[in-house]
Write a protein that holds these residues in place. Sequence first.
Motif, PDB file in Angstrom:
ATOM      1  N   ALA A  55       1.019  -1.642  -0.219  1.00 27.49           N
ATOM      2  CA  ALA A  55       0.088   0.173  -0.078  1.00 27.49           C
ATOM      3  C   ALA A  55       0.932   1.132  -0.300  1.00 27.49           C
ATOM      4  CB  ALA A  55      -1.042   0.270   1.129  1.00 27.49           C
ATOM      5  N   LYS A  56       2.520   1.116   0.326  1.00 27.25           N
ATOM      6  CA  LYS A  56       2.712   2.597   0.643  1.00 27.25           C
ATOM      7  C   LYS A  56       3.309   2.441  -0.776  1.00 27.25           C
ATOM      8  CE  LYS A  56       5.778   4.557   3.744  1.00 27.25           C
ATOM      9  NZ  LYS A  56       6.992   4.776   4.660  1.00 27.25           N
ATOM     10  N   GLN A  57       3.857   1.378  -1.165  1.00 29.15           N
ATOM     11  CA  GLN A  57       4.058   1.366  -2.943  1.00 29.15           C
ATOM     12  C   GLN A  57       3.427   1.878  -3.845  1.00 29.15           C
ATOM     13  OE1 GLN A  57       4.976  -1.899  -3.989  1.00 29.15           O
ATOM     14  NE2 GLN A  57       7.424  -1.713  -2.731  1.00 29.15           N
ATOM     15  N   ARG A  58       1.756   2.544  -3.382  1.00 31.84           N
ATOM     16  CA  ARG A  58       0.734   3.055  -4.264  1.00 31.84           C
ATOM     17  C   ARG A  58       0.219   4.167  -3.720  1.00 31.84           C
ATOM     18  NH1 ARG A  58       2.795  -0.743  -7.090  1.00 31.84           N
ATOM     19  NH2 ARG A  58       1.907  -2.473  -7.787  1.00 31.84           N
ATOM     20  N   GLU A  59       0.891   4.076  -2.683  1.00 26.03           N
ATOM     21  CA  GLU A  59       0.121   6.641  -2.351  1.00 26.03           C
ATOM     22  C   GLU A  59       1.068   6.747  -2.575  1.00 26.03           C
ATOM     23  OE1 GLU A  59       0.753   8.104   2.020  1.00 26.03           O
ATOM     24  OE2 GLU A  59       0.345   6.043   1.937  1.00 26.03           O
ATOM     25  N   PRO A  60       0.371   8.159  -2.907  1.00 24.58           N
ATOM     26  CA  PRO A  60       0.321   9.468  -4.408  1.00 24.58           C
ATOM     27  C   PRO A  60       1.529  10.106  -3.504  1.00 24.58           C
ATOM     28  CG  PRO A  60      -1.790   8.935  -3.757  1.00 24.58           C
ATOM     29  CD  PRO A  60      -1.460   7.764  -3.063  1.00 24.58           C
TER      30      PRO A  60
END
Length: 146
Positions: free
Chosen positions: A7-12
Motif C-alpha cells: 500500500a505504501k508503494q501505491r500511495e501518491p
Amino acid sequence: MEYQSFAKQREPARPIFRNVILAFFVGGFICLIGQFIQTFFMNVFHFSQKAAGNPTVAVLIFTSVLLTGLGVYDKIAQFAGGGTAVPVTGFANSIASAAIEHKTEGYVLGVGGNMFKLAGSVIVFGVVSAFFVALIKWTISVLGGV
C-alpha cells in the motif's frame, strides 16, 4: 506487513512543499485581512491600536462562522490546509462546523454538548496556561522581582 509495504508503494506522494507554501500564504492573507480591519477601526472610529483589537477579532470570528455556515470556509481550508487552522478563524470554524454537524440532535444535547469537543481542549489549555503564567509572575513580584 506485506500489505502495508504494498500500500505504501501505491500511495501518491504528498506535495509537502506546495502545502507549506499554500498554508503560509493563505494564513498570512487572513492575518493581512485582520490588519486591514484593525486599521479600519483605528482610522474610522479613532480607536487606539489596543482598543481596535477586540472588534477586529469579533469581525474575523463572525466572518469565519458565516463562511462556515455557507460552506465556503471548508473549501478554502481544503485548498489551503493548515493556513486556515492557525488564525482565530480556524478556531471559530471548528466550533461552528461542530455545531452545524450536531444540530439535528437538538440544541442542548446536540449543539451544546458537541460544539466544544474539538475546541474545548484548546480553551482548557489556554486557561490553565494563563493561570500558571500568572502564578509565576505573582511569585516573582512577591519575591521582589519584576
